[in-house]
Structures are given as C-alpha cells and as structure tokens.
Design an enzyme around this catalytic site. Sequence first.
Site, PDB file in Angstrom:
ATOM      1  CD  GLU A  38      -3.036  -0.340  -0.031  1.00  0.00           C
ATOM      2  OE1 GLU A  38      -3.123   0.108  -1.189  1.00  0.00           O
ATOM      3  OE2 GLU A  38      -3.538  -1.420   0.316  1.00  0.00           O
ATOM      4  CG  ASP A  41       0.455   3.102  -6.299  1.00  0.00           C
ATOM      5  OD1 ASP A  41       0.809   3.755  -5.288  1.00  0.00           O
ATOM      6  OD2 ASP A  41      -0.660   3.244  -6.819  1.00  0.00           O
ATOM      7  CB  SER A 131     -16.835   0.286  -9.175  1.00  0.00           C
ATOM      8  OG  SER A 131     -16.850   1.672  -8.919  1.00  0.00           O
ATOM      9  CB  SER A 132     -13.480   3.913 -11.603  1.00  0.00           C
ATOM     10  OG  SER A 132     -12.288   3.715 -10.883  1.00  0.00           O
ATOM     11  CG  ASP A 178      -7.121   0.436  -8.956  1.00  0.00           C
ATOM     12  OD1 ASP A 178      -6.289  -0.131  -8.217  1.00  0.00           O
ATOM     13  OD2 ASP A 178      -7.727   1.469  -8.628  1.00  0.00           O
ATOM     14  CE1 TYR A 227      -2.293   8.148  -3.698  1.00  0.00           C
ATOM     15  CE2 TYR A 227      -2.213  10.202  -4.923  1.00  0.00           C
ATOM     16  CZ  TYR A 227      -2.014   8.841  -4.859  1.00  0.00           C
ATOM     17  OH  TYR A 227      -1.534   8.173  -5.953  1.00  0.00           O
TER      18      TYR A 227
HETATM   19  P1  ADP Z   1     -14.089   3.114  -6.932  1.00  0.00           P
HETATM   20  O1  ADP Z   1     -13.286   2.938  -8.183  1.00  0.00           O
HETATM   21  O2  ADP Z   1     -13.262   3.026  -5.707  1.00  0.00           O
HETATM   22  O3  ADP Z   1     -15.272   2.218  -6.857  1.00  0.00           O
HETATM   23  P2  ADP Z   1     -14.506   5.714  -8.093  1.00  0.00           P
HETATM   24  O4  ADP Z   1     -15.040   6.971  -7.543  1.00  0.00           O
HETATM   25  O5  ADP Z   1     -13.123   5.723  -8.657  1.00  0.00           O
HETATM   26  O6  ADP Z   1     -14.665   4.597  -6.957  1.00  0.00           O
HETATM   27  O7  ADP Z   1     -15.455   5.202  -9.273  1.00  0.00           O
HETATM   28  C1  ADP Z   1     -16.847   5.134  -9.085  1.00  0.00           C
HETATM   29  C2  ADP Z   1     -17.539   5.634 -10.356  1.00  0.00           C
HETATM   30  O8  ADP Z   1     -17.370   4.685 -11.419  1.00  0.00           O
HETATM   31  C3  ADP Z   1     -19.028   5.781 -10.202  1.00  0.00           C
HETATM   32  O9  ADP Z   1     -19.377   7.022  -9.639  1.00  0.00           O
HETATM   33  C4  ADP Z   1     -19.489   5.684 -11.653  1.00  0.00           C
HETATM   34  O10 ADP Z   1     -19.302   6.896 -12.334  1.00  0.00           O
HETATM   35  C5  ADP Z   1     -18.534   4.649 -12.217  1.00  0.00           C
HETATM   36  N1  ADP Z   1     -19.143   3.313 -12.096  1.00  0.00           N
HETATM   37  C6  ADP Z   1     -18.756   2.303 -11.306  1.00  0.00           C
HETATM   38  N2  ADP Z   1     -19.590   1.235 -11.402  1.00  0.00           N
HETATM   39  C7  ADP Z   1     -20.528   1.583 -12.314  1.00  0.00           C
HETATM   40  C8  ADP Z   1     -21.700   0.949 -12.853  1.00  0.00           C
HETATM   41  N3  ADP Z   1     -22.076  -0.279 -12.455  1.00  0.00           N
HETATM   42  N4  ADP Z   1     -22.427   1.608 -13.768  1.00  0.00           N
HETATM   43  C9  ADP Z   1     -22.066   2.845 -14.177  1.00  0.00           C
HETATM   44  N5  ADP Z   1     -20.996   3.505 -13.674  1.00  0.00           N
HETATM   45  C10 ADP Z   1     -20.243   2.901 -12.754  1.00  0.00           C
HETATM   46 MG    MG Z   2     -11.725   4.196  -8.832  1.00  0.00          MG
END
Ligand code: ADP
Ligand code: MG
Length: 393
Positions: A38, A41, A131-132, A178, A227
């Site tokens: 952690e 990177d 998720s991004s 990621d 950060y």
């Molecule tokens: P993390 O990557 O930690 O989950 P981020 O803020 O970097 O958080 O990314 C989250 C964003 O990615 C959401 O606000 C959205 O814009 C996009 N996103 C993630 N999952 C989805 C989904 N299932 N459908 C549409 N957009 C998504």
């Molecule tokens: Mg992200």
Amino acid sequence: MSSAPNRDQILYDEFVSRLQTRPSLMAVAPGRVNLIGEHTDYNDGFVLPVALDRDVRVLFNPRQNRRVRLYAVEFDAWAEFDLDDLTFSEEHFWSNYVKGMAWSLAERGLRLIGIEGIISGNVPRGSGLSSSAALEVACAKAFMAAANQLDALPGEQIAKAAQRAENAFVGVNCGIMDQFISTLGAEGHALLIDCRSLEYQLVPFPTGAALVIGNTKASRSLANSAYNERRAQCEEGVRILQSVLPGISALRDVSSAQLEVHKDLLPSIIYRRCRHVVTENERVQSTVDALSRGDLAEVGRLMAASHASLRNDYEVSSDALDAMVSAMSSAEGCFGARLTGAGFGGCAVALVKRGQEGAVRDAIFEQYAKAMNIWPEVYISTPSAGAHILALD
Ligand code: ADP
Ligand code: MG
C-alpha cells in the site's frame, strides 16, 4: 418451487426489455482488492492485488455505425454519443469512463465501431474496490470485441489505455494497479506487479484461504489531501537520501538497512514515511515467498505488520479502519487483516481460513457496528478471473 433468477438472467431480461432485441456479447471485468503493497505504487514499488468475484458487465451488440448507446442499470440512465464526438458529460458522469475508454483506444490506433447495450456492476462504487477500473476495462473489451480486434492490444496495453482514460479524460488521478489486475487477474491467483517496469507475475493463492472484505462505510474526505501530502513527503525523502545514495531515483531503490544507516539525515516524520514504503516493499516480496510455501500464518503476520506500519508510520488509518481490522483479527480463522486502498475510510481485507468466513463476518457485524455506530458491508471472495468476453447465444 421456483428459485430466484440469477444475475445473468436478470441482466439478459433487462437488455431485452430496454432494447427490444437480444444481446450477442457480454464483457466482464472484475473489481479488485490489494492484498499487500500500500502506497508503494507511486514509489516505483511492488503491489499484490487480487481480482474479486464482483464485476462490471457490458451486455452489447455491435452496430454498423459509430454511435454508442448504453443504459446504466444502477443509474437508471441512458447515454448516447458518437465516436467522432467524444466530449465530457457533466450530466452522466459514469459515461465519461466509457467515452474516455473509446478515446484512449482510438489514440492507440484501434478502429472502433458503435455498440448498444446495458452496463451493470456489483462492485460497490466509491468504496476502494475499483469499480471505475472495472467499468473502463469492461468497456475496453466490449469496444475491442465489437470491432473484431480483441487481440489488437496485449493486456498491459489495455490497462495503460484504461488508466489514461481515467487520468486524462475523466480527470481522476490513479495509478496503474487497478486496471492491471482487472485486465490480467486470474482465478486462484494474486498478481505481483512491479510498478516501475510493469513486469508482472501470477502468484498461486492457497486453496485453503479466502478473503473477507469489510467496508467501513466511513467518509474518505481526508484521503485526497493526505494522499498528495504523503507523495510529497516521499519525494522529499528521496531528495535527501540522494545526497548519500546518488544512484536512487525512488524509495523502491532503498533497502531498510540503508534507510537505518542514513536515518539521521531525515526529519523524523519523513523518516517514518520512508520507513513505511521501504518496509512495505519488503513485505510484498516476503508475502510472495510465504504464499509460494502455502504459509498462511506468515502472510497474515505480514498483513498485520502492514496495517501497523500504515497506522503508525504512514498515518493513513482511521478509527473506523482500526476498528474493522481489530474486529476481523479477533475472529477465529483470521490469519491477518489490514486496511486496503489509500486509507482514511473504504475497506479492510482479511485473510481467512476457508470455512471460517462466516465467523469473521459475524465478528465484523458485532464488534465494528458497536464500536463505530455504522452498519458495515461485508464481501467474501476468492481470487477470480480477469476481464473476458462471453458469447451469449
Ligand atoms: P471506486 O473505483 O473506488 O469504486 P470511483 O469513484 O473511482 O470509486 O469510481 C466510481 C464511479 O465509477 C461511479 O461514480 C461511476 O461513475 C462509475 N461506475 C462504477 N460502477 C458503475 C456501474 N455499475 N455503472 C455505471 N458507472 C459505474
Ligand atoms: Mg476508482
């Protein structure tokens, strides 16, 4: 008795009802958790993430033109745009990840065609499980498959294109980890990544272990400024150490023995920041060795040491993360636990004996909820496959 429809069926039905036709292809890309490594990177160091069994999916059909039309299930919103007119959208922020991906693939010389379909994910959004990156990589696979160019770029180039989409189009600063693990992860494996050379190696994950992730649901509002401050402190450490170690260009090049020898040159806070990074890089290497021996107890000890270092030396933990790690560690079958991600909130990850996942989950709900007065979320996972394309009929 009828059983509940599964996610595949639900998404298929959603596609049919939204688009009045059937989908032919599905791109799948996982979220991730970092086992150890952690804040290494951006110091040119090592990370050891794992792809989760939670992913973002794009069900789609290629089109005969250059228009993209996608419905995001979780946002209940359509976005429509032309591949020849990729502009930032304030209204549908999520669509910028899709557009950014098309833009950076085109930049790498891919000739894209339009797609239409739906996007849906079960990676928790904004919780540090990326998720991004999952969305970017799923879109990359979808665009490449639609244009019949799935083999046009190797995995590491897809990852770099996805990182560029997020940095330069969406405007979010992130490293390469990621996108790399989402693209190149493999079932039953962690992925050792050298963030300097981008060389990588799959590391078999012992079958007797599982991962339990606890989402603190606590605010990460401090994370951004801290950060940037930590990055600056690491750079200052390198600048000072270069006066006696002229060959170094990042903390990656410094051993803990060297750091101890030159400790007195560094202001105490800079020394502690450097000590975290230098020892964390060494812990990643030790974790790879311990995993290869199947020594889960040692991996757990290294994770606990990582958390202590992040808390005491790097100072990026929080009451919520400490409470989560302490709840996890108290449970029978937990080998070790640590905060994962940048810190100040988000998730912690525990390495757990298979079959004991429920005990760790129960301990989290009992102890964490009581200590913090916040209801957490718990995700149980084993290392899963990286991004791929499936034909649907
Ligand atoms: P993390 O990557 O930690 O989950 P981020 O803020 O970097 O958080 O990314 C989250 C964003 O990615 C959401 O606000 C959205 O814009 C996009 N996103 C993630 N999952 C989805 C989904 N299932 N459908 C549409 N957009 C998504
Ligand atoms: Mg992200």
